[in-house]
Write a protein that holds these residues in place. Structure first.
Motif, mmCIF file in Angstrom:
data_model
loop_
_atom_site.group_PDB
_atom_site.id
_atom_site.type_symbol
_atom_site.label_atom_id
_atom_site.label_comp_id
_atom_site.label_asym_id
_atom_site.label_seq_id
_atom_site.Cartn_x
_atom_site.Cartn_y
_atom_site.Cartn_z
ATOM 1 N N GLY A 344 0.815 -1.212 0.000
ATOM 2 C CA GLY A 344 0.000 0.000 0.000
ATOM 3 C C GLY A 344 0.848 1.260 0.000
ATOM 4 N N THR A 345 1.752 1.371 -0.968
ATOM 5 C CA THR A 345 2.635 2.531 -0.997
ATOM 6 C C THR A 345 2.049 3.675 -1.825
ATOM 7 N N ALA A 346 1.036 3.383 -2.630
ATOM 8 C CA ALA A 346 0.460 4.441 -3.466
ATOM 9 C C ALA A 346 -0.212 5.486 -2.586
ATOM 10 N N GLU A 347 -0.205 6.688 -3.062
ATOM 11 C CA GLU A 347 -0.750 7.778 -2.254
ATOM 12 C C GLU A 347 -2.265 7.641 -2.110
ATOM 13 N N GLY A 348 -2.747 7.843 -0.903
ATOM 14 C CA GLY A 348 -4.194 7.850 -0.670
ATOM 15 C C GLY A 348 -4.872 6.501 -0.805
ATOM 16 N N CYS A 349 -4.102 5.418 -0.825
ATOM 17 C CA CYS A 349 -4.775 4.128 -0.993
ATOM 18 C C CYS A 349 -5.352 3.646 0.337
ATOM 19 N N LEU A 350 -6.277 2.718 0.241
ATOM 20 C CA LEU A 350 -6.995 2.236 1.419
ATOM 21 C C LEU A 350 -6.821 0.732 1.555
ATOM 22 N N ASP A 351 -6.842 0.261 2.814
ATOM 23 C CA ASP A 351 -6.717 -1.176 3.058
ATOM 24 C C ASP A 351 -8.066 -1.783 3.411
ATOM 25 N N VAL A 352 -8.320 -2.968 2.934
ATOM 26 C CA VAL A 352 -9.449 -3.754 3.446
ATOM 27 C C VAL A 352 -8.834 -5.025 4.003
ATOM 28 N N VAL A 353 -9.006 -5.248 5.332
ATOM 29 C CA VAL A 353 -8.287 -6.345 5.970
ATOM 30 C C VAL A 353 -9.249 -7.323 6.626
#
Ligand code: FAD
Ligand code: SF4
Lengths: 846, 108
Positions: A344-353
């Protein structure tokens, strides 16, 4: 070098690894091998092999199995391969390469594919006896040899390869430690959460993991490893150490001749894989790609091989600008996958875990604000990898939450490959798109035309799903029906012969024909399972049925490699009297047979000639033995532990139950062999959970487990029902077995059948426990008919002189023994004399 | 009716009664020079003979393989590693570089 009037251009390849071989194939595909001389210098003592599958050597694949070079490939394309002869120097001015043997090769084009070497941290003691790296077949042979005298091992490095090596050490029976400097395992591929899930699962498997720990010194006595000193000051006693602390590009040859290399190593190349000298290319792990990265995976290397070959053939403009670093592997039986922007290094990205520490499952997807899937990490359950990776870069058709939730929790997602765009890359090893795959009609065709599925294999599942409409599910070239459909046809139409079946239900072109080696035994087995209800002969070698059976069934014994047979009498539940043991010993002695105790608690007698079988059976049958059906796709054994009668822990009489079950289901013909076991308590000494049906005693009855398997693809059996009485247990097994026989495919064990069964275990429970299909009466009746009809096949054969006539080596010389069945001594017994057989045999590979 | 085989040009030898062969299966016969032949009969009653030796393993076992037909041509599948051999030409259908000897047969 000799001067020829017309100059033949020469390509010299240094390094015959995975990428080197792919490069040669690409040259051949483009016709370059026809017009140019191609010379290969190979450092290792054998041609290119599948390094990715290296570890499978420990599960029985031989170096030959691992070879990547098709038989005759070099000869066919006129390629000169020098094995065990590495390049030592390059003279770029004279355009020559000198090999260790002293040979000098002039080149027009030079390609370096020298791969990597394992990095060994410069700690004291690193060169001691007992220190190894994990890169080549030779490394593995050395590790295997040393492990014979070792009890404890450590792997330095908890990355992908380190864990693979640790799994191998554990498999060799060593207590195994993993020492990783980073705070988590597989630091490159997985994030913190994934590392934690991995750690728990790996520790549960009995490996000791030391993360956040460095190695300071390898401790030695008399030059041999005795332990390791760790960065926290503690000492770890170990007998051997495997370094797996990363790899470094092998660029020395390039450095020595002044080619440009990267600051941190790697031979610098442009988008066409050219080095700073336009006559020299570098590909694979030794190259520093134009995007500034050194790729340690095989797929990008393959792409470079294609690029270089295309450029050399100057056929097309091909370029290599970078590659995907996705990986999926099955580490010690744990699925681990990472793809795309896993961290998740891209700017503004979100995680779903989604994380479940109990089951060691961790899944994370990375999406951007618009819902485009950027990447992810899957630990413990990577089934969806094959689907998710191709979706990377697009908005998945369902919400990301649904993609990470386990099947069965909430609404299960039926995300099929139909939802993938046409240009989605399905096979990342060979860069094959969905579109290319859907042009093919069968898996063999896919593999042949696109090479998809021949790399790491993680895409095979999706490929299978992409092919269904086109895939012919038919049993073989003679029938378009599956085995279970043929079973239904035979049962409802009460057909009793193969000829009737193939003439009425075979493919048009197969009608009136002889069938083949696939459908004949399958139909033979169906006729045998159904014999009592369709009123076919119950003796599998009567009339036409005789022509359907595989040789093992045909001779009621197991064919061995030199044409001799082995004989296995039934020993129900593994219980045997001293008198019977003595008879087996006497028979073996009198007929000169090799004896071995099998894993199924019985005794295998090897080395009988066809003409000796009746005499051997006569002795055995007279002593009260019968056929153990080791030759048939049928029930093998029901293993047991001694149980309550002797064991202080036992809660039921497991031996008695095992004998009862073995006698009930003996001789039952099924789609594949059936194995079973009964344990007298939850300690499970009989290993019932690795069987097709396994029974474990409880204080109040029996638990029944189904669908287990050992062997190459182990599977723990699933609990079908608990605390059953004797009668309930037998009834449930009756139903289970008959339902399996009715619906399974040819050669499908209960484990794969259960995995494939729509609705899985729950559906099975519905059918056989709750009778949701109203089938149970019929299933029980079928089994009752089998039990009533059972006869010993050996005794049946011995009773009939006509049936005995086939047991001769030669039809025209009934008394002559087969001279090719010969034996030589080995450890006080016999073994086949293979020298008799090899005279004039084609050698597979020189 | 007797089944005869020609182990060498112009020579014929009797192998057995024709009825000893089950359609779809084979039997082995010992030839005068010590070689072995595998004889088969298909559904229509036609007989075939090839050498008994499986070239992939060296074992004398082809007679114990299963007979089948594909595209109207009869073949036997080796019982050891399942390669198919055309009964009329002796050619291995899975590896074009391999073949086995074919012997003429007749019933008299
Ligand atoms: C145990 C293990 C598991 C792996 N698992 C995976 C995986 O799951 N997925 C994945 O993508 N990758 C995996 N890899 C990495 C993969 O094997 C490499 O990316 C791949 O082998 C690189 O191919 P290559 O041809 O560049 O190098 P190599 O296969 O290393 O071949 C280079 C060859 O060049 C020879 N050579 C070097 N110098 C000379 C010289 N001067 N003269 C002649 N010959 C020379 C070497 O001896 C070697 O044989 C794994 C590697 C290992 C060791
Ligand atoms: S499974 Fe239980 S009863 Fe059977 S031997 Fe082991 S401990 Fe004893």
């Amino acid at each position: 070098m000799s001067t020829t009037p017309t100059h033949t251009p020469t390509v010299v390849l240094v390094g015959h690894g995975m990428v080197g071989q792919r490069f040669l194939e690409a040259l051949a595909d483009r016709g370059v091998t026809e017009r140019a001389r191609v010379v290969v210098l190979c450092e290792e003592p054998r041609p290119a092999y599948d390094r990715v599958q290296l570890t499978s050597y420990f599960s029985g694949r031989t170096p030959d199995d691992l070879s990547m070079v098709e038989d005759g490939f070099m000869a066919k394309h006129g390629i000169e391969l020098y094995v065990g002869d590495p390049a030592e120097t390059i003279d770029r001015e004279a355009r020559t390469v000198t090999a260790r043997s002293g040979q000098v090769f002039a080149y027009d084009t030079l390609v370096l594919a020298t791969g990597s070497y394992p990095f060994v941290p410069p700690v004291p003691g690193k060169d001691a006896r007992g220190c190894f790296v994990y890169r080549t077949i030779e490394d593995l042979l050395a590790i295997e040899e040393y492990a014979k005298t070792a009890t404890t091992g450590a792997v330095v490095g908890g990355g992908l390869l380190g864990l693979e090596a640790a799994g191998a050490l554990k498999g060799l029976g060593l207590r195994t430690h993993v020492v990783e400097f980073a705070p988590r395992l597989m630091p490159v591929q997985v994030d913190e959460g994934g590392g934690a899930a991995l750690l728990r699962t790996i520790e549960q498997m009995g490996l000791s993991v030391h993360t956040g720990t460095g190695t300071q010194e390898v401790l030695t006595t008399d030059g041999a490893v005795t332990g390791m000193r760790l960065s926290d000051g503690s000492d770890l006693p170990v007998d051997m150490v495997v370094f797996s602390a990363g790899v470094r590009p092998r660029d020395q040859l390039a450095r020595d001749c002044g080619l440009a290399v990267g600051e941190r190593g790697g031979i610098a190349v442009d988008e066409q894989c050219r080095t700073s000298d336009p006559a020299v290319f570098a590909i694979g792990e030794c190259a520093l790609a134009s995007d500034g990265r050194v790729y340690g995976l095989v797929a990008p290397g393959y792409e470079m091989a294609q690029t270089a070959a295309a450029t050399i053939a100057s056929a097309e403009e091909h370029s290599f600008t970078g590659a995907d670093m996705s990986t999926k592997l099955k580490l010690l039986g744990v699925d681990v996958a990472s793809f795309g922007d896993a961290h998740g290094t891209a700017e503004g990205c979100l995680d779903v875990v989604y994380s479940d520490s109990r089951s060691g499952v961790y899944k994370k997807l990375v999406v951007d604000r618009d819902g485009v899937l950027l990447g992810g990490v899957l630990v413990g359950d990577a089934d969806s990898y094959g689907m998710l990776r191709p979706l990377t870069g697009s908005v998945p058709p369902v919400s990301p939450e649904q993609l990470v939730l386990p099947a069965g929790a909430g609404a299960p997602v039926a995300l099929g490959p139909s939802s993938l765009p046409d240009d989605a890359v399905i096979c990342s090893c060979h860069n094959v798109t969905k579109h290319a795959i859907s042009q093919c009609t069968s898996l063999p065709e896919v593999k042949k035309c696109t090479k998809a599925g021949t790399g790491c294999g993680s895409c095979l599942k999706v490929i299978g799903q992409l092919l269904p409409a086109a895939t012919d599910k038919g049993l073989c070239g003679c029938f378009s029906y599956t085995r279970s459909e043929l079973y239904e046809i035979t049962r409802t139409l009460r057909l009793t012969s193969f000829a009737e079946l193939i003439d009425s239900h075979g493919r048009p072109e197969a009608r009136g024909g002889d069938g083949c080696e696939v459908c004949k035994p399958t139909v033979g087995s169906i006729l045998a399972s159904l014999a009592p209800v369709i009123k076919a002969s119950g003796y599998i070698l009567d009339g036409e049925q005789a022509s359907l059976q595989d040789t093992n069934d045909h001779f009621l014994a197991n064919l061995q490699r030199n044409g001799s047979y082995s004989v296995v009498p039934r020993i129900p539940g593994g219980e045997i009297t001293p008198e019977k043991l003595i008879v087996i010993g006497e028979v073996a002695r009198d007929f000169g047979l090799y004896t071995k105790i099998t894993g199924g608690q019985r005794i295998d007698l090897f080395g009988a000639r066809v003409d000796q079988l009746p005499a051997i059976w006569t002795r055995l049958v007279d002593a009260g033995f019968e056929s153990g059906h080791a030759y048939g796709k049928s029930l093998r054994t029901v293993k047991s532990c001694v149980g309550q009668t002797w064991c202080r822990y036992g809660v039921q009489d497991s031996v008695k139950m095992a004998i009862q079950l073995e006698l009930r289901y003996r001789g039952l013909r099924s789609p594949h062999k059936l194995k079973s076991a009964v344990s007298g308590c939850a300690r499970e000494c009989a290993e019932a959970q690795s069987k097709d049906f396994g029974v474990i005693a409880t204080a109040s009855g029996w638990n029944l487990y189904v669908g287990g398997n050992g062997g190459a693809t182990p599977r723990h059996a699933d609990l079908l029902a608990q605390d059953l009485s004797d009668a309930e247990l037998v009834r449930l097994i009756d139903r289970f077995l008959m339902f399996y026989i009715r619906t399974a495919d040819r050669l499908e064990r209960t484990s794969t059948w259960l995995e494939r069964l729509e609705g899985g275990l729950e559906h099975l429970k519905d059918v056989v426990v709750h009778d949701s299909l109203g089938l149970c009466d019929e299933l029980e009746a079928l089994m009752a008919a089998h039990v009533d009809d059972y006869q010993d096949e050996w005794a049946q054969t011995l009773d009939d002189p006509d049936r005995l006539r086939r047991f001769v080596s030669f039809v025209n010389a009934p008394d002559a023994p087969d001279p090719s069945v010969k034996f030589v001594p080995e450890r006080d017994q016999i073994k086949p004399d293979l020298t008799v057989l090899t005279i004039g045999t084609r050698l597979e590979r020189v | 009716m007797k089944l005869e085989l020609s182990p060498s040009p112009d020579a014929w030898m009797t192998i057995c009664e024709d009825s000893r062969l089950t359609p779809g299966r084979g039997v082995a016969a010992l030839l005068p020079d010590g070689r072995q032949a595998a004889l088969f009969k298909d559904r229509s009653g036609r007989a075939y003979a090839i050498e008994n030796r499986d070239p992939f393993t060296g074992a004398q076992v082809l007679s114990r393989g299963l007979l089948g037909s594909a595209g109207g041509r009869p073949f036997v599948a080796s019982p050891l590693l399942k390669q198919r051999f055309d009964l009329e030409t002796g050619k291995c259908l899975d590896d074009e570089e391999v073949s086995v000897t074919v012997y003429p047969v007749r019933t008299v």
